[in-house]
Design an enzyme around this catalytic site. Sequence first.
Site, PDB file in Angstrom:
ATOM      1  N   GLY A 179      87.019  64.067  -0.516  1.00 56.41           N
ATOM      2  CA  GLY A 179      85.816  63.472  -0.390  1.00 56.41           C
ATOM      3  C   GLY A 179      85.912  64.436   0.969  1.00 56.41           C
ATOM      4  O   GLY A 179      86.335  64.643   1.017  1.00 56.41           O
ATOM      5  N   CYS A 180      85.044  63.300   1.662  1.00 56.98           N
ATOM      6  CA  CYS A 180      84.936  63.526   3.288  1.00 56.98           C
ATOM      7  C   CYS A 180      85.619  63.427   4.056  1.00 56.98           C
ATOM      8  O   CYS A 180      86.196  62.328   4.324  1.00 56.98           O
ATOM      9  CB  CYS A 180      83.898  62.918   3.744  1.00 56.98           C
ATOM     10  N   GLY A 181      86.299  64.368   4.575  1.00 55.52           N
ATOM     11  CA  GLY A 181      87.005  63.927   5.583  1.00 55.52           C
ATOM     12  C   GLY A 181      89.123  64.257   5.300  1.00 55.52           C
ATOM     13  O   GLY A 181      89.870  65.079   5.806  1.00 55.52           O
TER      14      GLY A 181
END
Length: 301
Positions: A129-131
Amino acid sequence: MAGKRLPSSPTTVTVGPADRTRFSTTAKVPEKARRAGVLVPQSRVVPEETPIALTYGGSTHAVMMATPADLEDFAVGFSLTEGIITDPDQIETVDVVAEDKGIDLQISLRDEQNDALRLRRRHMAGPVGCGLCGIESIDQAVRATPDVSGSPLRLSEQDVVQAVGLLNGQQPLHLETRAVHGAAFYVPGRGLIAVREDVGRHNALDKLTGAAARAGFKGAQGAVVVTSRVSVEMVQKTAIAGSPVIIAISAPTALAIRTAEEAGMTLIALVRGDEFEIFTHAERIERDEEKCARFSARIPR
């Protein structure tokens, strides 16, 4: 847009408006604004937010919500800060493929990096996912941060003030929308050598890392300047890029401060005009009067 081969030698990086011709980065939308107690119909320019897939060897590694600009820089910078490559030359080509609902960055790696990434994927437990991309445990989330304490880089107080002041005037997308983050690379004596913008602060920093690396600049030569708060990921990405200084307009988190301290990084935040706060390794910042005294000592009497 297929088969774009990345340059094998440094290329020019501009700090002016980014290339925004290939994909729309903004949209004009209607709204009603309350002015003096009355609702007035008007319009506003807002930034676009697009799903951008980063695909290696036909397999998608991550999908980020990002501004559709500086996409080759994004491919290189993301690959560097996520540890997929250590040098831009390890990427052979980047194909920018427009899909119905987003953009696919199809990244072709050299054989050695392909093999290493395949091995890394085997150990992934689930989707990314993001990050924090491609992690499967808490230990990986707080991964070891490179030590940048050996960098000889020193900045003056005026360098800090100037770096933020210059960035404020080099964010065309933010000036138009007031809704994106900026990241810049500041080299003492040269000013800003690259500026990148994005709706996501991590994405802006990845794009900046890619732009500076493709231009042949090493992180140890300068400071990273950001308009966002400083999270631990921002410290980690800055250290991976090799820079020993991060300067921010907003505040840091406690974990970001601890991580910067351990990595030997100078973390400066809350820059407002000529005022700022140094949270770690203040010894890297020279007082302006000390710099003047040292310069005066060199002048023959």
